[in-house]
Design a protein around this motif. Structure first.
Motif, PDB file in Angstrom:
ATOM      1  N   SER A 249     -47.626  -5.702 -27.685  1.00 15.56           N
ATOM      2  CA  SER A 249     -46.149  -5.299 -27.934  1.00 15.56           C
ATOM      3  C   SER A 249     -46.302  -3.738 -27.235  1.00 15.56           C
ATOM      4  N   LEU A 250     -45.775  -3.136 -26.867  1.00 12.38           N
ATOM      5  CA  LEU A 250     -45.959  -2.439 -26.745  1.00 12.38           C
ATOM      6  C   LEU A 250     -44.686  -1.388 -26.959  1.00 12.38           C
ATOM      7  N   ALA A 251     -44.568  -0.246 -27.040  1.00 14.02           N
ATOM      8  CA  ALA A 251     -43.219   0.787 -26.872  1.00 14.02           C
ATOM      9  C   ALA A 251     -43.160   1.357 -24.998  1.00 14.02           C
ATOM     10  N   VAL A 252     -41.587   1.533 -24.571  1.00  9.25           N
ATOM     11  CA  VAL A 252     -41.170   2.220 -23.091  1.00  9.25           C
ATOM     12  C   VAL A 252     -41.469   3.154 -24.257  1.00  9.25           C
ATOM     13  N   LEU A 253     -41.156   4.325 -23.196  1.00  5.31           N
ATOM     14  CA  LEU A 253     -40.950   5.685 -23.150  1.00  5.31           C
ATOM     15  C   LEU A 253     -40.924   6.029 -21.656  1.00  5.31           C
ATOM     16  N   GLU A 254     -40.091   7.107 -21.532  1.00  3.46           N
ATOM     17  CA  GLU A 254     -39.057   7.843 -21.016  1.00  3.46           C
ATOM     18  C   GLU A 254     -38.942   8.897 -20.997  1.00  3.46           C
ATOM     19  N   GLY A 255     -39.332   9.505 -20.083  1.00  2.44           N
ATOM     20  CA  GLY A 255     -39.239  11.317 -19.646  1.00  2.44           C
ATOM     21  C   GLY A 255     -40.266  11.896 -19.726  1.00  2.44           C
ATOM     22  N   ALA A 256     -40.268  13.368 -19.302  1.00  3.24           N
ATOM     23  CA  ALA A 256     -42.085  14.493 -19.416  1.00  3.24           C
ATOM     24  C   ALA A 256     -42.748  13.958 -20.665  1.00  3.24           C
ATOM     25  N   THR A 257     -43.807  14.156 -20.046  1.00  3.73           N
ATOM     26  CA  THR A 257     -44.994  13.178 -21.297  1.00  3.73           C
ATOM     27  C   THR A 257     -45.200  14.339 -22.006  1.00  3.73           C
ATOM     28  N   ASP A 258     -44.790  15.510 -22.992  1.00  3.00           N
ATOM     29  CA  ASP A 258     -45.166  16.528 -23.528  1.00  3.00           C
ATOM     30  C   ASP A 258     -43.564  16.075 -24.435  1.00  3.00           C
ATOM     31  N   ASP A 259     -42.450  15.349 -24.346  1.00  3.87           N
ATOM     32  CA  ASP A 259     -41.404  14.768 -25.211  1.00  3.87           C
ATOM     33  C   ASP A 259     -40.451  13.857 -24.103  1.00  3.87           C
ATOM     34  N   PRO A 260     -41.118  12.429 -24.682  1.00  2.00           N
ATOM     35  CA  PRO A 260     -40.834  11.542 -23.820  1.00  2.00           C
ATOM     36  C   PRO A 260     -39.959  10.542 -25.012  1.00  2.00           C
ATOM     37  N   ARG A 261     -39.283   9.858 -24.195  1.00  4.05           N
ATOM     38  CA  ARG A 261     -38.258   9.579 -25.890  1.00  4.05           C
ATOM     39  C   ARG A 261     -38.203   7.516 -25.410  1.00  4.05           C
ATOM     40  N   LEU A 262     -38.229   7.089 -26.836  1.00  4.77           N
ATOM     41  CA  LEU A 262     -38.083   5.835 -26.635  1.00  4.77           C
ATOM     42  C   LEU A 262     -37.249   4.860 -25.930  1.00  4.77           C
ATOM     43  N   VAL A 263     -37.678   3.579 -25.453  1.00  2.16           N
ATOM     44  CA  VAL A 263     -36.674   3.505 -24.763  1.00  2.16           C
ATOM     45  C   VAL A 263     -36.648   1.915 -24.771  1.00  2.16           C
ATOM     46  N   ALA A 264     -37.695   1.173 -24.801  1.00  5.45           N
ATOM     47  CA  ALA A 264     -37.221  -0.184 -25.106  1.00  5.45           C
ATOM     48  C   ALA A 264     -38.972  -0.728 -25.920  1.00  5.45           C
ATOM     49  N   ASN A 265     -39.023  -2.219 -25.548  1.00  9.08           N
ATOM     50  CA  ASN A 265     -40.096  -2.238 -25.852  1.00  9.08           C
ATOM     51  C   ASN A 265     -40.240  -3.359 -25.014  1.00  9.08           C
ATOM     52  N   VAL A 266     -41.591  -3.738 -24.855  1.00  7.46           N
ATOM     53  CA  VAL A 266     -41.990  -5.315 -23.785  1.00  7.46           C
ATOM     54  C   VAL A 266     -43.717  -5.898 -24.379  1.00  7.46           C
ATOM     55  N   VAL A 267     -43.243  -6.955 -24.466  1.00  2.00           N
ATOM     56  CA  VAL A 267     -44.258  -7.695 -25.509  1.00  2.00           C
ATOM     57  C   VAL A 267     -44.840  -9.636 -24.208  1.00  2.00           C
ATOM     58  N   LEU A 268     -46.188  -9.279 -24.443  1.00  2.00           N
ATOM     59  CA  LEU A 268     -46.630 -10.532 -23.976  1.00  2.00           C
ATOM     60  C   LEU A 268     -47.137 -11.283 -25.389  1.00  2.00           C
ATOM     61  N   LYS A 269     -46.565 -12.141 -24.520  1.00  2.00           N
ATOM     62  CA  LYS A 269     -46.999 -13.362 -26.349  1.00  2.00           C
ATOM     63  C   LYS A 269     -47.749 -14.330 -25.772  1.00  2.00           C
TER      64      LYS A 269
END
Length: 178
Positions: free
Chosen positions: A68-88
């Motif tokens: 499971s991976l958190a998907v972050l968007e935005g600047a590397t110093d203040d990214p925002r969580l936008v999604a989750n993806v998972v390989l099962k």
């Protein structure tokens, strides 16, 4: 481990990375959305459930069961969580695995899910050389997931009969190694 989905002229880069304890508040905020809760099987309604969810994702990485991976968007110093993806179900000897995802309400409709699913899919084929096929499954009434599958290059294969915990028939989309 970091996966980066490069920015385009109109959208910022996405960073995919394993979930960590510091993601608790963002996870709880995402799960306040009733639409997200409708399509997910594990409830996250309070901090204790959120910590268990995060602990389980870390243990699944360690065990090699799910990634499971958190998907972050935005600047590397203040990214925002936008999604989750998972390989099962990926393993060095298995030819097929499954991809899943969810998108936070504040990130929907901006092409984040297809970009994140595509990045995860590339990573999966690179990490598991014997992997030949990825499946993306969703209920037939989840039209948005059907569009994400198509935009991510997954091809519709079949209608699957309903089985618990899913009350309705589903679609199976696949992506094969090129």
């Amino acid at each position: 481990m970091l996966i980066e989905s490069r920015a385009s002229d109109t959208s910022p880069a996405l960073i995919l990375r394993p979930w960590c304890a510091d993601d608790l508040d963002a996870l709880l905020a995402a799960y306040r959305d009733p639409v997200l809760r409708r399509w997910t099987r594990v409830p996250v309604t309070n901090a204790a459930e959120g910590r268990r969810w995060l602990d389980r994702t870390r243990q699944d990485w360690t065990d090699g069961r799910r990634y499971s991976l958190a998907v972050l968007e935005g600047a590397t110093d203040d990214p925002r969580l936008v999604a989750n993806v998972v390989l099962k179900g990926a393993a060095p000897e298995r030819p097929a695995a499954e991809v899943g995802y969810w998108t936070a309400v504040w990130a929907r409709g901006r092409g984040i899910a297809p970009r994140a699913v595509t990045a995860l899919s590339r990573w999966a084929f690179d990490r598991f050389p014997r992997l030949e096929r990825l499946d993306l499954l969703h209920q037939v009434d989840n039209v948005a997931s059907c569009r994400v599958a198509q935009k991510s290059g997954y091809v519709f294969q079949e209608v699957l009969p309903a089985r618990p915990p899913f009350p309705l028939d589903g679609h199976r989309h696949t992506l094969t190694v090129r």
